[in-house]
Motif scaffolding. Sequence first.
Motif, mmCIF file in Angstrom:
data_model
loop_
_atom_site.group_PDB
_atom_site.id
_atom_site.type_symbol
_atom_site.label_atom_id
_atom_site.label_comp_id
_atom_site.label_asym_id
_atom_site.label_seq_id
_atom_site.Cartn_x
_atom_site.Cartn_y
_atom_site.Cartn_z
ATOM 1 N N GLU A 51 0.833 -1.201 0.000
ATOM 2 C CA GLU A 51 0.000 0.000 0.000
ATOM 3 C C GLU A 51 0.868 1.251 0.000
ATOM 4 O O GLU A 51 0.526 2.260 -0.635
ATOM 5 N N GLU A 52 2.013 1.195 0.676
ATOM 6 C CA GLU A 52 2.910 2.356 0.717
ATOM 7 C C GLU A 52 3.419 2.709 -0.682
ATOM 8 O O GLU A 52 3.480 3.888 -1.050
ATOM 9 N N PHE A 53 3.761 1.691 -1.455
ATOM 10 C CA PHE A 53 4.265 1.972 -2.799
ATOM 11 C C PHE A 53 3.148 2.509 -3.690
ATOM 12 O O PHE A 53 3.382 3.392 -4.526
ATOM 13 N N ARG A 54 1.943 2.011 -3.512
ATOM 14 C CA ARG A 54 0.809 2.544 -4.274
ATOM 15 C C ARG A 54 0.641 4.033 -3.981
ATOM 16 O O ARG A 54 0.417 4.838 -4.896
ATOM 17 N N ARG A 55 0.773 4.409 -2.706
ATOM 18 C CA ARG A 55 0.653 5.821 -2.341
ATOM 19 C C ARG A 55 1.819 6.639 -2.891
ATOM 20 O O ARG A 55 1.658 7.795 -3.274
ATOM 21 N N TYR A 56 2.989 6.015 -2.933
ATOM 22 C CA TYR A 56 4.151 6.704 -3.499
ATOM 23 C C TYR A 56 3.930 7.015 -4.980
ATOM 24 O O TYR A 56 4.208 8.135 -5.438
ATOM 25 N N VAL A 57 3.438 6.041 -5.727
ATOM 26 C CA VAL A 57 3.212 6.237 -7.165
ATOM 27 C C VAL A 57 2.219 7.372 -7.409
ATOM 28 O O VAL A 57 2.367 8.157 -8.354
ATOM 29 N N ILE A 58 1.223 7.482 -6.561
ATOM 30 C CA ILE A 58 0.264 8.588 -6.676
ATOM 31 C C ILE A 58 0.936 9.908 -6.301
ATOM 32 O O ILE A 58 0.760 10.933 -6.971
ATOM 33 N N LEU A 59 1.727 9.884 -5.231
ATOM 34 C CA LEU A 59 2.372 11.109 -4.751
ATOM 35 C C LEU A 59 3.284 11.728 -5.803
ATOM 36 O O LEU A 59 3.295 12.956 -5.980
ATOM 37 N N VAL A 60 4.068 10.906 -6.504
ATOM 38 C CA VAL A 60 5.068 11.482 -7.406
ATOM 39 C C VAL A 60 4.438 12.176 -8.619
ATOM 40 O O VAL A 60 5.124 12.916 -9.329
ATOM 41 N N GLU A 61 3.142 11.975 -8.836
ATOM 42 C CA GLU A 61 2.469 12.772 -9.864
ATOM 43 C C GLU A 61 2.431 14.247 -9.459
ATOM 44 O O GLU A 61 2.365 15.134 -10.317
ATOM 45 N N ASP A 62 2.486 14.509 -8.161
ATOM 46 C CA ASP A 62 2.498 15.896 -7.685
ATOM 47 C C ASP A 62 3.804 16.610 -8.022
ATOM 48 O O ASP A 62 3.904 17.830 -7.858
ATOM 49 N N LEU A 63 4.811 15.862 -8.466
ATOM 50 C CA LEU A 63 6.095 16.477 -8.801
ATOM 51 C C LEU A 63 6.090 17.137 -10.176
ATOM 52 O O LEU A 63 6.988 17.921 -10.490
ATOM 53 N N GLN A 64 5.094 16.856 -10.984
ATOM 54 C CA GLN A 64 5.126 17.261 -12.389
ATOM 55 C C GLN A 64 5.338 18.762 -12.576
ATOM 56 O O GLN A 64 6.104 19.182 -13.437
ATOM 57 N N ARG A 65 4.660 19.578 -11.778
ATOM 58 C CA ARG A 65 4.747 21.038 -11.966
ATOM 59 C C ARG A 65 5.163 21.755 -10.681
ATOM 60 O O ARG A 65 4.912 22.933 -10.509
ATOM 61 N N ILE A 66 5.845 21.058 -9.815
ATOM 62 C CA ILE A 66 6.237 21.595 -8.516
ATOM 63 C C ILE A 66 7.283 22.705 -8.681
ATOM 64 O O ILE A 66 8.071 22.700 -9.628
ATOM 65 N N ASN A 67 7.293 23.663 -7.764
ATOM 66 C CA ASN A 67 8.265 24.763 -7.810
ATOM 67 C C ASN A 67 9.429 24.459 -6.871
ATOM 68 O O ASN A 67 9.364 24.713 -5.669
ATOM 69 N N LEU A 68 10.508 23.937 -7.430
ATOM 70 C CA LEU A 68 11.654 23.547 -6.612
ATOM 71 C C LEU A 68 12.513 24.738 -6.199
ATOM 72 O O LEU A 68 13.326 24.629 -5.282
ATOM 73 N N LEU A 69 12.341 25.865 -6.867
ATOM 74 C CA LEU A 69 13.133 27.044 -6.517
ATOM 75 C C LEU A 69 12.757 27.600 -5.150
ATOM 76 O O LEU A 69 13.482 28.426 -4.588
ATOM 77 N N SER A 70 11.643 27.140 -4.606
ATOM 78 C CA SER A 70 11.212 27.605 -3.287
ATOM 79 C C SER A 70 11.945 26.895 -2.149
ATOM 80 O O SER A 70 11.836 27.298 -0.989
#
Length: 340
Positions: free
Chosen positions: A121-140
Amino acid sequence: MKMKFVKNCFSGGELVEALIHHLDCGRRKAVEIGKKLARKHFIHHVFGENEFEDGNHFYRFLEHEAFIPKCHNFRGAVNDCEPKAAAAVSQRLACIMSAILETYASDDRSHLDYVGISNSEEFRRYVILVEDLQRINLLSLSYDEKLAFFLNLHNAMAIHAVIRVGDPGGMIDRRFFFAEFMYVVGGYPYSLSSIKNGILRSNQRAPYSLVKPFSSGDKRLELAFGKVNQPIHFGVWNASRGSPSIRFFTPQGIESQLRNAAREYFQRDDGMKVDLAKRIVYLPRMIKWYKSDFGQDKEILKWIINYLDASKAGLLTHLLGDGGSSVNIVYQNYDWSLNS
């Protein structure tokens, strides 16, 4: 003049006209919306050359970028939600992966149960979470937050890559593993190699490579660290038995965590050994591959003393200061077999 052909694109003027028509707004407002779409990585200039402008420059949607099919955190459509704060996503990623290690790693974190991870279940949640990285602002992110983020992302991606691609094999076979398994992060593609060599190693060439990860003008250079922090080599994990043990980091005290990772690695027999009689110091081959990060032989040996236990440090200090003949360095063989 060299002509370039591009697909799935539109001009800035065409987007402005479409926005005026669909949103019933003025041209100035439409241009501002176009700029906002570009800043939030919904669209990019086809050659990455400029920000959004009204006119004949060409743009494409993020999902039409050529690198997208290689990105394993993209599943058919761009995550169009307002991007979450980078620090919060980074913390969540570290928590999920730490929970995975708690259950599916050996006590010394040298072996992983990849089948168990893939079904968890943890890996399933990880796979969903990393979709949030697509447009994230790393300069912050602050320096320490950025360091923890990229170390953790690299190590998590390596787990994901083994699960999706399988055993990456030896050093030659792993070139595909390191270079072709990607995520889209903050609108741009990142492989394991570009994270390690482009970001963490200040855009230095990978071993046996002739080119740097990022060329001049690459937007990802804004995130690259200004100089190499040598202990990062002991925080980066590559799914092999010769690698430092896997771990995930927190921004708080990350330098101390990296020093501990280095000390742990040099405690291993394949990490560092001293033969007083033969005046030989056996070092990990990893240091040879990245020698430009560590310096000349004498500098390397002096640097390593800071990461050794009292016994090994005493032996090495004796060798360096006894006035005898030169100390020879032998780089040990590296075990590329999968750490399953």
